[in-house]
Design an enzyme around this catalytic site. Structure first.
Site, mmCIF file in Angstrom:
data_model
loop_
_atom_site.group_PDB
_atom_site.id
_atom_site.type_symbol
_atom_site.label_atom_id
_atom_site.label_comp_id
_atom_site.label_asym_id
_atom_site.label_seq_id
_atom_site.Cartn_x
_atom_site.Cartn_y
_atom_site.Cartn_z
ATOM 1 N N ASP A 70 0.804 -1.230 0.000
ATOM 2 C CA ASP A 70 0.000 0.000 0.000
ATOM 3 C C ASP A 70 0.838 1.281 0.000
ATOM 4 O O ASP A 70 1.996 1.292 0.413
ATOM 5 C CB ASP A 70 -0.956 0.023 1.200
ATOM 6 C CG ASP A 70 -0.260 -0.175 2.541
ATOM 7 O OD1 ASP A 70 0.786 -0.859 2.588
ATOM 8 O OD2 ASP A 70 -0.746 0.372 3.554
ATOM 9 N N GLU A 120 -0.736 -2.020 5.200
ATOM 10 C CA GLU A 120 0.177 -1.985 6.363
ATOM 11 C C GLU A 120 0.070 -0.667 7.106
ATOM 12 O O GLU A 120 0.294 -0.596 8.313
ATOM 13 C CB GLU A 120 1.630 -2.222 5.899
ATOM 14 C CG GLU A 120 2.616 -2.493 7.037
ATOM 15 C CD GLU A 120 3.064 -1.267 7.800
ATOM 16 O OE1 GLU A 120 3.260 -1.345 9.029
ATOM 17 O OE2 GLU A 120 3.215 -0.183 7.192
HETATM 18 NI NI NI Z 1 6.502 1.120 5.502
#
Ligand code: NI
Length: 410
Positions: A90, A150
């Site tokens: 991401d 994340e």
């Molecule tokens: Ni990172």
């Protein structure tokens, strides 16, 4: 499986040669991903791109989450070993800047890969290519995790762990990496045990009584109360926490008021707490709440307190850390491994995997003047020196192909 020293050298030679061979593809993939970033849990095109490449390489694809995917390949050497490798995919809500990236700068204003997850993804795709070339020489099974989200709670790692797919696939150990602007390409940073902190967030809202700045006696001033709270919070780490335990309490944002001659009715502060143990985080949480509510009360105001628990701390396992150190030293020489004297206080959701499986996380040197890549993570000019793909892909592939903790087949 027994292999001679010479056998290992030939495998190592082959892997480094192939990481060089796939390097142009990895650079191309990284730049494609960089110019097409997608925010956490919305990585639809990124996922399509990854799946297409993995399918062509012959991997079996699983989709336990709407974005991201897990790829599986059974090696040619019969072994109960199941090794997982993880990359996060991401991007961040940051407006990008930086001439070094002009050719492939983000095509989406306000979204950018300013944490290096584009490189992590390209690196794991390169690793997948190396492994698929060496399928017959892979002991057991390899599981590649292309993880969404994340950067955003609850964390893609948590969702993947909760889905139970990794247990179903029989994962035994897991490895992951993050780019590091503080280290040169060709080097890796790692340490045993505590590697990254548990990052929690908190907010305090003070409700007072607004009015004219010239008549404070008729008001309850939240600016003064917030100021008291900020100063008192500084005593938590210095007076309540054992000095042998690392902890941080930082207030990063204060919001109150609209003009110089108005006492506002309310104001808020926002901060972060970093620790390595749940008990310490719990103690800090309770101290913040006590300080905020009682300070507000002593002024006749009311405090509202919100605390959001972040990812657990990343704590590396000894054997897997030794394995990363041993394999990296065999591949690149012992000088390539930097033993980090202390952990980073930043957070990582890789910790969820380490709560279920043995494994280790490490840092991949990516900082150079040549690539203008010394900027901190999440900086608008954040960049990576792409030559670190050579180190990252060879190391991850070797962690699957070499079995011993010292990097040699046993
Ligand atoms: Ni990172």
């Amino acid at each position: 499986m027994k292999k001679s020293e010479t056998g290992d050298i030939s495998i190592i030679g082959k892997i480094t040669e192939q990481s060089g061979m796939f390097y142009p593809d990895m650079v191309k993939d990284r730049r494609h991903l960089h110019s097409n970033p997608e925010l956490s849990f919305a990585e639809y095109e990124t996922t399509r791109f990854i799946k297409e490449k993995l399918t062509r390489m012959g991997y079996e694809i699983h989709s336990p989450t709407p974005t991201g995917c897990i790829a599986l390949m059974k090696g040619g050497i019969v072994s109960p070993k199941v090794t997982a490798l993880r990359a996060d995919i991401d991007a961040l809500p940051i407006l990008e800047d930086g001439e070094a990236k002009n050719e492939f700068i983000s095509s989406k204003p306000g979204i950018s890969h300013c944490c290096g997850h584009d490189l992590h993804t390209a690196n794991l795709l390169g690793t997948a290519a190396i492994l698929s070339r060496n399928k017959e020489r892979i002991p057991g099974t390899v599981v590649l995790i292309f993880q969404p989200g994340e950067e955003k709670l609850p964390g893609g790692a948590r969702l993947i762990c909760e889905s139970g797919i990794l247990e179903d696939l029989g994962v035994q150990e897991i490895f992951g990496l993050h780019t590091d602007p503080n280290l040169e390409p060709g080097k890796i940073g790692i340490r045993h045990g505590r590697l990254m902190a548990k990052p929690d967030e908190f907010a305090v809202k003070i409700r007072g009584k607004g009015g004219h700045a010239a008549s404070p006696q008729n008001c309850i001033d939240p600016v003064v109360i917030l100021s008291q709270v900020v100063l008192q919070l500084q005593t938590i780490v210095s007076r309540n926490i054992n000095p042998a335990d690392a902890a941080v309490v930082t207030v990063g944002k204060i919001e109150a008021g609209t003009a110089h001659n108005i006492i506002p009715a309310e104001g808020s502060l926002y901060g972060t707490v970093r620790t390595f143990r749940d008990e310490i985080a719990g103690e800090i949480r309770s101290r913040i709440e006590t300080i905020a509510t009682h300070t507000a009360l002593s002024y006749g105001a009311v405090a509202e307190f919100v605390y959001e628990s972040g990812y657990p701390a990343v704590i590396n396992y000894t054997d897997q850390t030794d394995k990363v150190i041993g394999v990296a030293a065999s591949l690149f020489g012992p000088d390539a491994v930097r033993h980090m004297p202390e952990p980073y206080m930043a957070g990582e959701d890789f910790s969820y995997y380490l709560q279920k499986f043995k494994g280790a996380f490490f840092f991949l040197g990516s900082g150079s003047t040549r690539a203008d890549s010394h900027h901190a993570w999440h900086h608008p000019r954040y960049n990576v020196d792409e030559t670190c793909l050579l180190t990252g892909s060879a190391l991850l592939a070797s962690l699957v192909m070499l079995e011993g903790k010292n990097g040699k087949n046993q």
